[in-house]
Scaffold this active site. Structure first.
Site, short mmCIF file in Angstrom:
data_model
loop_
_atom_site.label_atom_id
_atom_site.label_comp_id
_atom_site.label_asym_id
_atom_site.label_seq_id
_atom_site.Cartn_x
_atom_site.Cartn_y
_atom_site.Cartn_z
N LYS A 106 0.80 -1.36 0.04
CA LYS A 106 0.03 -0.14 0.04
C LYS A 106 0.92 1.26 -0.04
O LYS A 106 2.12 1.05 0.01
CB LYS A 106 -0.88 -0.02 1.28
CG LYS A 106 -1.89 -1.36 1.15
CD LYS A 106 -2.70 -1.47 2.59
CE LYS A 106 -3.63 -2.55 2.66
NZ LYS A 106 -4.52 -2.24 3.79
N ARG B 274 0.34 -14.71 4.47
CA ARG B 274 -0.41 -14.04 5.33
C ARG B 274 0.49 -14.24 6.66
O ARG B 274 0.32 -13.07 7.69
CB ARG B 274 -1.73 -14.60 5.84
CG ARG B 274 -2.81 -14.76 4.58
CD ARG B 274 -3.32 -13.47 4.52
NE ARG B 274 -4.24 -13.52 5.50
CZ ARG B 274 -5.06 -12.31 5.77
NH1 ARG B 274 -5.12 -11.35 4.55
NH2 ARG B 274 -5.93 -12.06 6.57
N THR C 165 -3.68 -8.42 10.74
CA THR C 165 -4.31 -7.46 9.98
C THR C 165 -4.19 -6.19 10.87
O THR C 165 -3.78 -4.90 10.41
CB THR C 165 -5.84 -7.40 9.57
OG1 THR C 165 -6.07 -8.70 8.74
CG2 THR C 165 -6.40 -6.27 9.02
N ARG D 249 4.19 -6.67 9.56
CA ARG D 249 3.42 -5.36 10.25
C ARG D 249 3.87 -5.45 11.72
O ARG D 249 3.95 -4.32 12.25
CB ARG D 249 2.11 -5.84 10.29
CG ARG D 249 1.35 -5.57 8.76
CD ARG D 249 0.01 -6.20 8.70
NE ARG D 249 -0.73 -5.84 7.70
CZ ARG D 249 -1.73 -6.83 7.12
NH1 ARG D 249 -1.97 -7.93 7.67
NH2 ARG D 249 -2.12 -6.59 5.83
N ASN E 228 -1.91 -0.46 7.35
CA ASN E 228 -1.14 -1.56 7.77
C ASN E 228 -0.15 -1.92 6.74
O ASN E 228 0.12 -3.11 6.64
CB ASN E 228 -2.16 -2.85 8.07
CG ASN E 228 -3.02 -3.09 6.91
OD1 ASN E 228 -2.84 -2.73 5.97
ND2 ASN E 228 -3.90 -4.11 7.42
N HIS F 156 -1.49 -5.68 1.74
CA HIS F 156 -2.82 -6.56 1.73
C HIS F 156 -2.04 -8.00 1.24
O HIS F 156 -1.30 -7.87 0.49
CB HIS F 156 -3.83 -6.09 0.57
CG HIS F 156 -4.79 -7.04 0.22
ND1 HIS F 156 -5.79 -7.49 0.93
CD2 HIS F 156 -4.58 -8.02 -1.07
CE1 HIS F 156 -6.30 -8.58 0.20
NE2 HIS F 156 -5.70 -8.81 -0.70
#
Length: 193
Positions: free
Chosen positions: A15, A119, A125, A136, A156, A159
């Site tokens: 992002k 993930r 998240t 993260r 965050n 994605h």
């Protein structure tokens, strides 16, 4: 090239907050270190139409997200006045607005269990809940509380597709078939056969 059914493709979006902080190389490196092959990558400035496809207007998803939000807020002693679907609508709108803040880098990584492991690489998240060692968890302390306070999606940085169906759908949204490459990474045969 291996054609094992265990090899998956996953969509990873860096992002604009990841780009602004100069962390795209770090993100790519974490996937490459795990042996994943980069199959596609491009910079894009997401349009409202593209984001409407990525964050599909799915009533079931909106209600599910809304129910979770109502539960979390109730645990904090806060009573929500919106319905679960209204909350989901708001979160969808925030998600779309969050990706319109600047250019993003869209990528496809592939390898064994790419979705599940991907993930784990990016982390929870909510960055505040992400474990140290995850992307993260190492680079953000953002929380849902911060997002709610500022009436925006949490920042965050990345994605990651959540399951095979989502990955397959997102690949078609972000990439044309000719933009996806099957190339011979030298360690591929060692890790994926």
């Amino acid at each position: 090239m291996s054609s094992s059914p265990l090899i998956e493709k996953t969509v990873i979006l860096a992002k604009h907050d990841c780009l602004q902080r100069g962390l795209v190389g770090e993100l790519i490196g974490r996937f490459e270190q795990r042996g994943f092959r980069l199959a596609a990558m491009k910079m894009a400035l997401p349009t409202a139409e593209l984001l409407g496809q990525h964050y599909a207007d799915d009533k079931e998803w909106k209600i599910s997200v809304g129910v979770k939000t109502i539960k979390v807020m109730a645990e904090k002693g806060i009573k929500m006045t919106e319905t679960a679907e209204q909350i989901g609508d708001r979160i969808r709108a925030w998600n779309m607005a969050g990706l319109q803040g600047g250019p993003i880098i869209a990528m496809i990584f592939e390898g064994f269990h790419a979705i599940e492991v991907g993930r784990k690489i990016v982390g929870a998240t909510e960055p505040r809940a992400a474990v140290p060692g995850s992307f993260r968890g190492d680079y953000s302390t953002e929380s849902y509380e911060i997002g709610d306070t500022h009436q925006r999606v949490i920042r965050n940085m990345v994605h990651a597709s959540g399951n095979k169906e989502q990955a397959d759908r997102e690949i078609k949204i972000w990439f044309k078939p000719e933009e996806i490459h099957n190339w011979d990474r030298k360690d591929w045969g060692v890790m994926h056969k």
